[in-house]
Design a protein around this motif. Structure first.
Motif, PDB file in Angstrom:
ATOM      1  N   LYS A   1       3.152   2.499  -7.759  1.00 22.64           N
ATOM      2  CA  LYS A   1       4.508   3.119  -7.972  1.00 22.64           C
ATOM      3  C   LYS A   1       5.938   1.874  -8.389  1.00 22.64           C
ATOM      4  O   LYS A   1       6.475   1.611  -8.516  1.00 22.64           O
ATOM      5  CB  LYS A   1       4.516   3.701  -6.727  1.00 22.64           C
ATOM      6  CG  LYS A   1       3.593   5.309  -6.828  1.00 22.64           C
ATOM      7  CD  LYS A   1       4.240   5.887  -5.782  1.00 22.64           C
ATOM      8  CE  LYS A   1       3.011   7.639  -5.565  1.00 22.64           C
ATOM      9  NZ  LYS A   1       3.759   7.734  -4.661  1.00 22.64           N
ATOM     10  N   ASP A   2       5.158   0.514  -7.590  1.00 29.98           N
ATOM     11  CA  ASP A   2       6.418  -0.594  -7.170  1.00 29.98           C
ATOM     12  C   ASP A   2       5.906  -1.598  -8.869  1.00 29.98           C
ATOM     13  O   ASP A   2       5.037  -2.195  -9.685  1.00 29.98           O
ATOM     14  CB  ASP A   2       5.395  -1.243  -6.248  1.00 29.98           C
ATOM     15  CG  ASP A   2       6.784  -2.889  -6.176  1.00 29.98           C
ATOM     16  OD1 ASP A   2       6.654  -3.065  -7.425  1.00 29.98           O
ATOM     17  OD2 ASP A   2       7.349  -2.896  -4.896  1.00 29.98           O
ATOM     18  N   GLY A   3       6.799  -0.968  -9.600  1.00 34.90           N
ATOM     19  CA  GLY A   3       6.990  -1.508 -10.691  1.00 34.90           C
ATOM     20  C   GLY A   3       6.549  -2.744 -11.298  1.00 34.90           C
ATOM     21  O   GLY A   3       5.941  -3.459 -12.029  1.00 34.90           O
ATOM     22  N   ALA A   4       7.259  -3.732 -10.457  1.00 33.57           N
ATOM     23  CA  ALA A   4       6.887  -5.415 -10.505  1.00 33.57           C
ATOM     24  C   ALA A   4       5.541  -5.276 -10.316  1.00 33.57           C
ATOM     25  O   ALA A   4       4.968  -6.502 -10.845  1.00 33.57           O
ATOM     26  CB  ALA A   4       7.530  -6.086  -9.872  1.00 33.57           C
ATOM     27  N   ILE A   5       5.246  -4.909  -9.071  1.00 35.22           N
ATOM     28  CA  ILE A   5       3.726  -5.307  -8.980  1.00 35.22           C
ATOM     29  C   ILE A   5       2.382  -4.892 -10.285  1.00 35.22           C
ATOM     30  O   ILE A   5       1.721  -5.512 -10.427  1.00 35.22           O
ATOM     31  CB  ILE A   5       2.630  -4.730  -7.824  1.00 35.22           C
ATOM     32  CG1 ILE A   5       4.076  -5.285  -6.351  1.00 35.22           C
ATOM     33  CG2 ILE A   5       1.676  -4.496  -6.805  1.00 35.22           C
ATOM     34  CD1 ILE A   5       3.776  -4.852  -5.332  1.00 35.22           C
ATOM     35  N   ALA A   6       2.935  -3.606 -10.815  1.00 38.12           N
ATOM     36  CA  ALA A   6       1.961  -2.972 -11.989  1.00 38.12           C
ATOM     37  C   ALA A   6       2.426  -4.273 -12.859  1.00 38.12           C
ATOM     38  O   ALA A   6       0.964  -4.068 -13.299  1.00 38.12           O
ATOM     39  CB  ALA A   6       2.479  -1.784 -12.122  1.00 38.12           C
ATOM     40  N   SER A   7       3.106  -3.876 -13.328  1.00 39.06           N
ATOM     41  CA  SER A   7       3.986  -5.200 -14.321  1.00 39.06           C
ATOM     42  C   SER A   7       3.187  -6.189 -14.727  1.00 39.06           C
ATOM     43  O   SER A   7       2.062  -6.831 -15.587  1.00 39.06           O
ATOM     44  CB  SER A   7       5.107  -5.758 -14.776  1.00 39.06           C
ATOM     45  OG  SER A   7       4.795  -6.429 -15.780  1.00 39.06           O
ATOM     46  N   LYS A   8       2.912  -7.183 -13.389  1.00 38.14           N
ATOM     47  CA  LYS A   8       2.141  -8.403 -12.703  1.00 38.14           C
ATOM     48  C   LYS A   8       0.530  -8.327 -13.551  1.00 38.14           C
ATOM     49  O   LYS A   8      -0.417  -9.010 -13.685  1.00 38.14           O
ATOM     50  CB  LYS A   8       2.822  -9.418 -12.043  1.00 38.14           C
ATOM     51  CG  LYS A   8       4.466  -9.068 -11.917  1.00 38.14           C
ATOM     52  CD  LYS A   8       4.710 -10.401 -11.053  1.00 38.14           C
ATOM     53  CE  LYS A   8       5.916 -10.452 -11.283  1.00 38.14           C
ATOM     54  NZ  LYS A   8       5.731 -12.031 -12.702  1.00 38.14           N
ATOM     55  N   ALA A   9       0.007  -6.788 -12.517  1.00 35.46           N
ATOM     56  CA  ALA A   9      -1.422  -7.057 -12.259  1.00 35.46           C
ATOM     57  C   ALA A   9      -1.892  -6.740 -13.874  1.00 35.46           C
ATOM     58  O   ALA A   9      -2.665  -7.153 -14.345  1.00 35.46           O
ATOM     59  CB  ALA A   9      -1.448  -5.675 -11.439  1.00 35.46           C
ATOM     60  N   ARG A  10      -1.057  -5.905 -14.899  1.00 29.56           N
ATOM     61  CA  ARG A  10      -1.891  -5.731 -15.415  1.00 29.56           C
ATOM     62  C   ARG A  10      -1.768  -6.921 -17.254  1.00 29.56           C
ATOM     63  O   ARG A  10      -2.324  -6.981 -17.707  1.00 29.56           O
ATOM     64  CB  ARG A  10      -0.347  -4.133 -16.451  1.00 29.56           C
ATOM     65  CG  ARG A  10      -0.600  -2.457 -16.140  1.00 29.56           C
ATOM     66  CD  ARG A  10      -0.038  -2.096 -17.104  1.00 29.56           C
ATOM     67  NE  ARG A  10       1.435  -2.261 -17.109  1.00 29.56           N
ATOM     68  CZ  ARG A  10       2.098  -1.388 -15.759  1.00 29.56           C
ATOM     69  NH1 ARG A  10       1.520  -0.939 -15.574  1.00 29.56           N
ATOM     70  NH2 ARG A  10       3.925  -1.243 -15.911  1.00 29.56           N
ATOM     71  N   GLU A  11      -0.561  -7.397 -16.521  1.00 26.92           N
ATOM     72  CA  GLU A  11      -0.690  -8.940 -17.990  1.00 26.92           C
ATOM     73  C   GLU A  11      -1.901  -9.583 -17.080  1.00 26.92           C
ATOM     74  O   GLU A  11      -2.083 -10.487 -17.498  1.00 26.92           O
ATOM     75  CB  GLU A  11       1.182 -10.162 -16.805  1.00 26.92           C
ATOM     76  CG  GLU A  11       2.123  -9.516 -17.494  1.00 26.92           C
ATOM     77  CD  GLU A  11       2.958 -10.345 -17.236  1.00 26.92           C
ATOM     78  OE1 GLU A  11       2.761 -11.059 -16.424  1.00 26.92           O
ATOM     79  OE2 GLU A  11       4.614 -10.114 -17.401  1.00 26.92           O
ATOM     80  N   ALA A  12      -2.566  -9.394 -16.046  1.00 25.17           N
ATOM     81  CA  ALA A  12      -3.537 -10.260 -15.106  1.00 25.17           C
ATOM     82  C   ALA A  12      -4.469  -9.425 -15.994  1.00 25.17           C
ATOM     83  O   ALA A  12      -5.285 -10.339 -16.413  1.00 25.17           O
ATOM     84  CB  ALA A  12      -3.181 -10.241 -13.553  1.00 25.17           C
ATOM     85  N   LEU A  13      -5.192  -8.383 -16.063  1.00 28.49           N
ATOM     86  CA  LEU A  13      -5.726  -7.984 -16.625  1.00 28.49           C
ATOM     87  C   LEU A  13      -5.638  -8.657 -18.397  1.00 28.49           C
ATOM     88  O   LEU A  13      -7.181  -8.127 -18.301  1.00 28.49           O
ATOM     89  CB  LEU A  13      -5.740  -6.873 -16.366  1.00 28.49           C
ATOM     90  CG  LEU A  13      -5.672  -5.845 -14.860  1.00 28.49           C
ATOM     91  CD1 LEU A  13      -5.608  -4.254 -14.663  1.00 28.49           C
ATOM     92  CD2 LEU A  13      -7.474  -5.693 -14.566  1.00 28.49           C
ATOM     93  N   ALA A  14      -5.097  -8.245 -18.349  1.00 27.97           N
ATOM     94  CA  ALA A  14      -4.645  -8.721 -20.250  1.00 27.97           C
ATOM     95  C   ALA A  14      -5.123 -10.257 -20.357  1.00 27.97           C
ATOM     96  O   ALA A  14      -5.326 -10.146 -21.793  1.00 27.97           O
ATOM     97  CB  ALA A  14      -3.179  -8.437 -20.467  1.00 27.97           C
ATOM     98  N   LEU A  15      -5.084 -11.144 -19.743  1.00 33.06           N
ATOM     99  CA  LEU A  15      -5.537 -12.057 -19.563  1.00 33.06           C
ATOM    100  C   LEU A  15      -6.676 -12.267 -20.218  1.00 33.06           C
ATOM    101  O   LEU A  15      -7.984 -11.581 -20.108  1.00 33.06           O
ATOM    102  CB  LEU A  15      -4.932 -13.398 -18.716  1.00 33.06           C
ATOM    103  CG  LEU A  15      -4.174 -13.575 -17.991  1.00 33.06           C
ATOM    104  CD1 LEU A  15      -4.479 -13.707 -16.582  1.00 33.06           C
ATOM    105  CD2 LEU A  15      -3.415 -14.025 -18.755  1.00 33.06           C
TER     106      LEU A  15
END
Length: 557
Positions: free
Chosen positions: A421-435
């Motif tokens: 639910k934390d937008g900053a955490i979710a955004s950075k996690a999605r970036e890492a998954l896309a690497l």
């Protein structure tokens, strides 16, 4: 001195049998690996190669003329265990965290198990005489080293002979030496023959063992003095000086503890009668026995500090286990001295501690090599808990480490963070998954570099992406660099990073500026004075970086 039973083990045909056995094993490894050796990349090939290497090798060290059934069973177990570990290490890919450490643990368990088996520990257990186990361990080490040296000498002989016959334009040896099957077969035969000869020479190996131990024990006096001075100085200045002076305190302390352990054993020998009568050496031996505990305790404190700062990682868990083993030796030796001080029995107590701990470490290493404990899952839970508790901020958390270093458990945790639910955490996690490739260092990262950087890019979003990229890849901007926007092509935004030593190209997805893996551009040295230089991108006659009017690096098309 070799015992009567060991002298009866002399077997004239042993070198021939071992040469043939290991030659066939080497030939089998060549074909099992598809001609690629250990770096096969195919799970079943890696497993079969490990079976053909470790099984025959264990049999070569343990078999005798009248005793081969037990060694055959032992070698089969060793080969199957190492084959399974090789299968897991190669076939698991990034599904497991640090599978290579599990393979090393298997090697350690095997290395300890061989002298225990040779001494009959599986029958007599802790009643096994210490001198037998210690003697077998030394003879195995000396035999392996001597066999390796002979194998190298045999290849040198082949090289000389091939050049000799080449003078007559006879290149049979040259051609054979280029063949993979011949290399494995020849190396196996040479190693087996040398090992067979050395195993037959129990008297010579025993004499060489004593010589090596005498030479090593001489180092005990200066090492003991140096370690006492170090501990006293650290007690006066405080242990904080270690952490401020270097980030490598833990391996340095463990290395010193290992050196103290090795030389102390060289001084203590197998019995009191074999020890040197020199009082300085005896005193140095006691000092080395006692200093292992404080050295390992400080190493534990050092690593514990890093765990408190950065949490757990699979590598750090293996480090904790190594320190636990070292502390166990230090504590056991300290207790042995305290309990045996008055009666003068501390030496025997130290030897018994060595015997008990060798068996324990062998079992622990074997258990840890098996897929029974998932260090990736333990570390992932710890890191997520630190993030959720606020011990580490969403900005500083290493999402890419969960993606690449913690196995499947880390990726499951990262996917859960992507739904946070934390937008900053979710955004950075999605970036890492896309690497597509891992750009980040591990959780050992303690600070974010403050780059000396000049931006020549058109928008703030790209600037932020470049800074994040350099935080993940600090080696691309070690001192000062200039970031130059080179445009968009093929769905990627390109930025040239100009440093005093050349040009590197960074690429980002145009949709969300997620970076692609580093893509270096070959370049000759640029200019030494870059900070005040004029850096520009010219498009005629082709797209290329210029510094003070001079072309740097190659063109981009």
């Amino acid at each position: 001195m070799a015992t009567e039973s060991e002298l009866r083990e002399e077997w004239p045909l042993r070198p021939w049998y071992l040469a043939g056995l290991l030659a066939l094993a080497g030939l089998g490894i060549h074909f099992a690996s598809g001609g690629r050796g250990p770096d096969t990349g195919v799970p079943w090939r890696a497993a079969l190669s490990a079976l053909l290497f470790f099984g025959p090798m264990a049999f070569a060290f343990t078999a005798d003329r009248d005793r081969w059934k037990g060694p055959l069973a032992f070698a089969a177990v060793v080969g199957l265990v190492m084959a399974g570990l090789a299968w897991r290490a190669v076939g698991g890919g990034d599904s497991y965290a640090t599978p290579h450490f599990a393979f090393i643990a298997g090697l350690i368990a095997t290395g300890i198990a061989v002298p225990l088996f040779q001494s009959g520990f599986h029958r007599t257990r802790f009643d096994t005489p210490y001198a037998q186990i210690h003697g077998h361990a030394w003879r195995d080490a000396i035999g392996a080293a001597g066999a390796l040296a002979f194998t190298g000498a045999s290849w040198l002989l082949l090289l000389v002979l091939s050049e000799l016959f080449h003078l007559l334009r006879i290149d049979v040896l040259r051609d054979l030496m280029r063949e993979g099957w011949f290399g494995w077969t020849w190396s196996g035969a040479a190693f087996g023959a040398a090992l067979g000869v050395l195993r037959n020479e129990a008297r010579i190996i025993g004499t060489l063992q004593r010589v090596v131990m005498v030479i090593m024990s001489i180092l005990g006096v200066p090492l003991a003095l140096a370690l006492v001075v170090f501990l006293v100085a650290m007690a006066v200045s405080g242990p904080d000086v270690l952490w401020s002076a270097t980030r490598s305190a833990t391996p340095v302390l463990l290395t010193c503890a290992a050196g103290a352990w090795l030389i102390a054993n060289a001084i203590i020998r197998d019995t009191d009668a074999e020890m040197s009568g020199n009082r300085a050496l005896r005193a140095a031996g006691m000092v080395l026995v006692l200093v292992v505990l404080p050295l390992t305790a400080f190493a534990a404190f050092s690593l514990g500090t890093r765990v408190a700062q950065h949490g757990l990682s699979p590598e750090r868990l293996w480090g904790l286990i190594a320190i636990a083993v070292a502390c166990a030796y230090g504590l056991a030796w300290f207790v042995a001295v305290v309990r045996g001080w008055r009666g003068g029995a501390w030496l025997d107590r130290v030897r018994q501690a060595n015997l008990h701990l060798a068996a324990v470490v062998c079992v622990v290493a074997l258990v840890l090599s098996l897929p029974l404990v998932d260090f990736g899952a333990i570390s992932a839970r710890n890191q997520v808990a630190r993030l959720e508790s606020g011990a580490v901020s969403a900005e500083d958390f290493d999402y890419a480490a969960l993606r690449w270093d913690f196995g499947d458990a880390g990726r499951r945790a990262l996917r859960a963070l992507a739904e946070s639910k934390d937008g900053a955490i979710a955004s950075k996690a999605r970036e890492a998954l896309a690497l597509a490739a891992r750009p980040y260092p591990s959780f050992d990262r303690s600070t974010v570099p403050d780059f000396r950087l000049r931006m020549q890019v058109p928008d703030a979003a790209l600037e932020r992406a470049i800074r994040r990229y350099l935080q993940a890849n600090p080696w691309m901007c070690p001192d000062f660099c200039v970031a130059v926007d080179t445009g968009t092509a093929g769905g990627a935004r390109s930025v040239a990073l100009v440093t005093p030593t050349g040009v590197q190209l960074a690429r980002f997805r145009t949709s969300d500026l997620v970076p692609f893996p580093p893509d270096p551009v070959a370049a000759p040295p640029a200019v030494a004075e870059l900070e005040n230089a004029r850096v520009e991108l010219r498009t005629r006659p082709m797209r290329q970086i210029y510094v003070n009017g001079r072309a740097v690096g190659g063109p981009f098309e």
